[in-house]
Design a protein around this motif. Structure first.
Motif, PDB file in Angstrom:
ATOM      1  N   GLY A 415       0.824  -1.214   0.000  1.00  0.00           N
ATOM      2  CA  GLY A 415       0.000   0.000   0.000  1.00  0.00           C
ATOM      3  C   GLY A 415       0.849   1.250   0.000  1.00  0.00           C
ATOM      4  O   GLY A 415       2.078   1.189   0.058  1.00  0.00           O
ATOM      5  N   GLU A 416       0.160   2.393  -0.051  1.00  0.00           N
ATOM      6  CA  GLU A 416       0.876   3.662  -0.207  1.00  0.00           C
ATOM      7  C   GLU A 416       1.707   4.007   1.027  1.00  0.00           C
ATOM      8  O   GLU A 416       2.640   4.789   0.948  1.00  0.00           O
ATOM      9  N   TYR A 417       1.351   3.425   2.169  1.00  0.00           N
ATOM     10  CA  TYR A 417       2.127   3.753   3.362  1.00  0.00           C
ATOM     11  C   TYR A 417       3.548   3.186   3.269  1.00  0.00           C
ATOM     12  O   TYR A 417       4.538   3.917   3.379  1.00  0.00           O
ATOM     13  N   GLY A 418       3.635   1.879   3.030  1.00  0.00           N
ATOM     14  CA  GLY A 418       4.959   1.234   3.038  1.00  0.00           C
ATOM     15  C   GLY A 418       5.731   1.476   1.763  1.00  0.00           C
ATOM     16  O   GLY A 418       6.923   1.756   1.790  1.00  0.00           O
ATOM     17  N   MET A 419       5.004   1.393   0.624  1.00  0.00           N
ATOM     18  CA  MET A 419       5.672   1.601  -0.660  1.00  0.00           C
ATOM     19  C   MET A 419       5.637   3.084  -0.977  1.00  0.00           C
ATOM     20  O   MET A 419       4.697   3.582  -1.551  1.00  0.00           O
ATOM     21  N   ARG A 420       6.673   3.775  -0.580  1.00  0.00           N
ATOM     22  CA  ARG A 420       6.670   5.228  -0.747  1.00  0.00           C
ATOM     23  C   ARG A 420       7.015   5.593  -2.185  1.00  0.00           C
ATOM     24  O   ARG A 420       6.849   6.715  -2.615  1.00  0.00           O
ATOM     25  N   ASP A 421       7.516   4.646  -2.902  1.00  0.00           N
ATOM     26  CA  ASP A 421       7.848   4.851  -4.311  1.00  0.00           C
ATOM     27  C   ASP A 421       7.698   3.481  -4.976  1.00  0.00           C
ATOM     28  O   ASP A 421       7.542   2.471  -4.286  1.00  0.00           O
ATOM     29  N   ASP A 422       7.754   3.471  -6.316  1.00  0.00           N
ATOM     30  CA  ASP A 422       7.682   2.188  -7.010  1.00  0.00           C
ATOM     31  C   ASP A 422       8.846   1.310  -6.551  1.00  0.00           C
ATOM     32  O   ASP A 422       9.942   1.798  -6.316  1.00  0.00           O
ATOM     33  N   VAL A 423       8.561   0.017  -6.417  1.00  0.00           N
ATOM     34  CA  VAL A 423       9.562  -0.918  -5.910  1.00  0.00           C
ATOM     35  C   VAL A 423       9.971  -1.864  -7.032  1.00  0.00           C
ATOM     36  O   VAL A 423       9.137  -2.600  -7.554  1.00  0.00           O
ATOM     37  N   THR A 424      11.241  -1.807  -7.431  1.00  0.00           N
ATOM     38  CA  THR A 424      11.691  -2.615  -8.559  1.00  0.00           C
ATOM     39  C   THR A 424      13.074  -3.196  -8.273  1.00  0.00           C
ATOM     40  O   THR A 424      13.948  -2.487  -7.777  1.00  0.00           O
ATOM     41  N   LEU A 425      13.226  -4.471  -8.562  1.00  0.00           N
ATOM     42  CA  LEU A 425      14.455  -5.185  -8.218  1.00  0.00           C
ATOM     43  C   LEU A 425      14.742  -6.231  -9.300  1.00  0.00           C
ATOM     44  O   LEU A 425      13.827  -6.896  -9.770  1.00  0.00           O
ATOM     45  N   LEU A 426      16.008  -6.290  -9.707  1.00  0.00           N
ATOM     46  CA  LEU A 426      16.411  -7.254 -10.742  1.00  0.00           C
ATOM     47  C   LEU A 426      17.630  -8.020 -10.228  1.00  0.00           C
ATOM     48  O   LEU A 426      18.533  -7.431  -9.637  1.00  0.00           O
ATOM     49  N   GLY A 427      17.621  -9.318 -10.452  1.00  0.00           N
ATOM     50  CA  GLY A 427      18.748 -10.135 -10.009  1.00  0.00           C
ATOM     51  C   GLY A 427      19.345 -10.924 -11.167  1.00  0.00           C
ATOM     52  O   GLY A 427      18.629 -11.366 -12.063  1.00  0.00           O
ATOM     53  N   VAL A 428      20.674 -11.077 -11.140  1.00  0.00           N
ATOM     54  CA  VAL A 428      21.380 -11.898 -12.130  1.00  0.00           C
ATOM     55  C   VAL A 428      22.226 -12.888 -11.344  1.00  0.00           C
ATOM     56  O   VAL A 428      23.037 -12.481 -10.517  1.00  0.00           O
ATOM     57  N   VAL A 429      22.002 -14.170 -11.589  1.00  0.00           N
ATOM     58  CA  VAL A 429      22.701 -15.180 -10.807  1.00  0.00           C
ATOM     59  C   VAL A 429      23.619 -16.002 -11.707  1.00  0.00           C
ATOM     60  O   VAL A 429      23.209 -16.459 -12.766  1.00  0.00           O
ATOM     61  N   ASP A 430      24.857 -16.180 -11.283  1.00  0.00           N
ATOM     62  CA  ASP A 430      25.804 -17.018 -12.024  1.00  0.00           C
ATOM     63  C   ASP A 430      25.926 -18.342 -11.297  1.00  0.00           C
ATOM     64  O   ASP A 430      26.591 -18.444 -10.275  1.00  0.00           O
ATOM     65  N   ASP A 431      25.216 -19.336 -11.843  1.00  0.00           N
ATOM     66  CA  ASP A 431      25.270 -20.668 -11.243  1.00  0.00           C
ATOM     67  C   ASP A 431      26.328 -21.458 -12.002  1.00  0.00           C
ATOM     68  O   ASP A 431      26.085 -21.961 -13.095  1.00  0.00           O
ATOM     69  N   VAL A 432      27.520 -21.551 -11.398  1.00  0.00           N
ATOM     70  CA  VAL A 432      28.650 -22.147 -12.115  1.00  0.00           C
ATOM     71  C   VAL A 432      28.344 -23.579 -12.548  1.00  0.00           C
ATOM     72  O   VAL A 432      28.626 -23.980 -13.675  1.00  0.00           O
TER      73      VAL A 432
END
Lengths: 589, 106
Positions: A415-432
């Motif tokens: 909600g607007e209380y906790g998410m003060r801005d858009d929340v965006t996250l990207l991960g790159v994993v190197d699984d050897v």
């Protein structure tokens, strides 16, 4: 009521009751009419009719002030004369005077009133004798006025009692009009809300599909409002690598969402052709500078990940530093070394935004917007913070990527209380362990393998020999046809530069060309033995400029994955190294 | 590289054959400018061009610019796959009017 003190109060209870009843009926009728038809004008017409009948007048007209409060327009009219649509200045006529003074009036004999506007009578042949007029006002808000003409029967003149009654009806009508207008505004708000919901759906469809448990690259985006100014994307390249990006548009709301859609589309479209994050960001930047609204900008990280080697090439335009998490649990941040997109059209360097090469070595890379670190994780305004993000990433090591992304965004209060801005996250994993087999790795580790070495006079007539040599080498490597032709052109162009410029017009200079295989890459070393060149004079061509100068360098950069001057082994002359990942013919081993 | 100039209808057709590279592009440039100098619409036949480099492309651009200054047309015709690849890489495929065949162009 402001105009009541001038009038004698009716003393018959029966008359009071009749008027009270008429008033209630008016309110009920107007509200119902409007609710059913959503047509304010039709409801007003009924109201004027109701009021005209209740006061027993020959005709009635309702005037509304326009938004600027400069004009009065007749929006409903019954009886004697038809004047719907008539517009008069807000301070003209008897109706104008009533609106200005916010005070009802009774003009028993219009012929004696200097403000009476006789134009309508002249046109219609109707004779106005007496006028009763009351303002439509709710608290201090002036809406307009209602005017009645000629009392039915008798001498045709109104008396003060009639004005008293009209004033009461008028204030009810004013209230109903105001309510209807507010309801209309509410309907409009609802419409906008529905459109925003639609925009949100379209926007989320621009984001890539979440991969399964084995995905090596994935992202998550949760808009704080209906639409988001954040975005991320990732898509496979023809050579097996994966291009990705994450960005944050300044501001929120529809403006930001539209610029987001544009930036993301540009990146995806150009990203399939321009295999360099730094040059890619420079191109997107130029485009945004040319067309985006002033004052808006985009912070963005663009990169290319090779799942076979675990290497990420990264360029950062003013965005939060991406975090590398090593298998040992150490974090390393990569600060931005270029300004946000949309501010300065010229790129930071001639090759675009600076690039950083990161060997993930079995670790992972995380890119996010400040909405993640600034999100509240409790009811007391505690931010997740950099430390919080790192803690969750460290704790979830070994779990599937999508699960780790959810673990981070999951702790932020919705909600607007906790998410003060858009929340965006990207991960790159190197699984050897899960790296796709790269047939080339053994060779790469063992160093490159020479296919051919030529040393010949640096003259225009020898370029054909060099082209033949490159063709033979690429045939030997079973290189795919289209790529063969392109690489021949790039090598020719690079050698031309030596022929034309290296020896300043002398024709006794030499050029050395070495063609090598380095893992799955084709490597071309082009060496001259002249004075070192000034790198700044070797400029790539501006695409908008169709003059031929610099076209050769443009072609080389367009075709090859990597072009750079390296230090020549003997320490003399210039050594240009071209690199291109090989695409072999279908069916070749 | 070889080239041939002939008149077809109201146009001048310049046909090239072989490689247009750093060595041969000066001759190609001269032939093109000469054809433009004849004051008629110029059609450049690239069907038999096996290779063209940036200096060859530059000659074409220069001829186009000269023709346009004189209010003349200069179009390309029957562009070979190899030449088309280079025009596209140089983003010049949209700058030139390109016809499928010489017959279409004259």
């Amino acid at each position: 009521m402001s105009n009541a003190q001038a009038l004698p109060v009716s003393d018959t209870a029966a008359e009071d009751a009749r008027r009270f009843q008429a008033n209630l009926e008016l309110l009920a009728e107007m509200s119902r009419d409007f609710a059913v038809s959503r047509d304010l004008d039709a409801a007003l017409l009924k109201a004027v009719d109701h009021i005209t009948c209740s006061v027993d007048a020959e005709g009635g007209a309702l005037f509304l002030l326009d938004e600027a409060q400069e004009n009065l327009e007749c929006v409903a009219c019954v009886g004697a004369t038809e004047i719907t649509g008539l517009v008069i200045a807000a301070d003209k006529g008897i109706v104008g005077r009533v609106v200005q003074n916010d005070l009802g009036e009774i003009v028993r004999d219009v012929s004696k009133d200097p403000n009476f506007f006789g134009g309508v009578d002249e046109k219609t042949g109707y004779t106005t004798k007496s006028i009763l007029c009351a303002p439509l006002t709710v608290k201090d808000e002036r809406i307009g006025a209602i005017e009645l003409i000629n009392k039915r029967g008798g001498d045709g003149l109104f008396d003060p009692d009639d004005l008293h009654f009209l004033a009461a009806l008028a204030s009810s009508a004013a209230l109903a009009i105001l309510n209807a207008r507010q309801a209309e505004a509410l309907v409009e708000q609802e419409r906008i809300k529905r459109e925003l919901e639609l925009a949100r759906e379209i926007q989320s469809s621009l984001l890539p599909q979440a991969g399964g448990d084995t995905a090596v690259i994935a992202g998550v985006n949760q808009p704080a409002r209906e639409v988001s100014g954040d975005f991320f994307d990732h898509f496979p390249l023809d050579d097996g690598r994966v291009c990705f990006c994450l960005g944050d548009v300044s501001g929120k709301g529809m403006n930001a969402a539209l610029l987001m859609a544009k930036t993301a589309s540009l990146y995806r479209c150009l990203g399939k052709a321009v295999l360099s994050p730094g040059r890619l960001l420079a191109l997107v930047n130029r485009e945004i500078c040319e067309t985006a609204a002033r004052g808006m900008f985009v912070t963005m990280v663009g990169g290319i990940f090779d799942p076979r080697t675990g290497v990420v090439k990264l360029a950062n335009a003013g965005h939060e530093p991406p975090l590398l998490l090593t298998p040992e649990g150490e974090f390393q941040a990569f600060e931005a070394d270029g300004p946000p997109l949309g501010i300065i059209a010229d790129p930071p360097t001639k090759d675009g935004y600076p690039e950083t090469e990161i060997q993930l070595n079995g670790g992972s890379l995380w890119i996010f917007t400040d909405g993640v670190t600034e999100g509240y994780i409790d009811g007391e305004g505690t931010e997740l913070g950099d430390a919080g993000v790192k803690r969750i990433l460290a704790e979830t090591g070994g779990k599937p990527l999508t699960e780790r992304l959810q673990a981070v965004v999951g702790v932020i209060k919705p909600g607007e209380y906790g998410m003060r801005d858009d929340v965006t996250l990207l991960g790159v994993v190197d699984d050897v362990a899960a790296r796709p087999p790269a047939e080339t790795q053994g060779a790469a580790a063992a160093g490159s393998e020479t296919i051919m070495f030529l040393r010949l006079p640096a003259r225009a007539d020898r370029l054909r020999v060099i082209r033949q040599a490159v063709r033979s080498a690429l045939e030997y490597l079973v290189c795919e046809d289209e790529m063969t032709e392109e690489v021949i052109l790039a090598v020719d162009e690079a050698c031309q530069n030596v022929v034309r410029h290296a020896y300043g017009g002398r024709d006794d200079g030499e050029i050395a060309v070495e063609l090598r295989r380095d893992g799955s890459d084709f490597l071309v070393d082009i060496q001259d033995f002249a004075a070192p060149v000034d790198l700044d004079t070797v400029k790539s061509r501006d695409l908008d400029d169709i003059r031929p100068g610099g076209l050769g360098v443009h072609l080389i950069r367009e075709i090859m994955d990597d072009v750079q001057f390296v230090t020549p082994p003997a320490g003399v002359g210039n050594l240009l190294q071209l690199r291109k990942r090989l695409r072999t013919k279908a069916g070749a081993s | 590289m070889k080239h041939e100039v002939k008149e077809a209808g109201a146009s001048v057709v310049v046909a090239f054959e072989g490689d247009i590279d750093l060595q041969t592009s000066p001759a190609a440039r001269e032939a093109l400018l000469e054809a433009v100098g004849m004051g008629k619409p110029v059609v450049v036949d690239l069907a038999a061009v096996s290779y063209i480099d940036s200096s060859g492309v530059a000659s074409l651009v220069e001829a186009l610019q000269t023709a346009k200054k004189g209010g003349q047309d200069l179009t390309l015709a029957a562009v070979s796959d190899g030449a088309m690849r280079v025009l596209k890489l140089a983003r010049l495929d949209a700058v030139f009017t390109i016809h499928d065949s010489v017959d279409d162009a004259v």
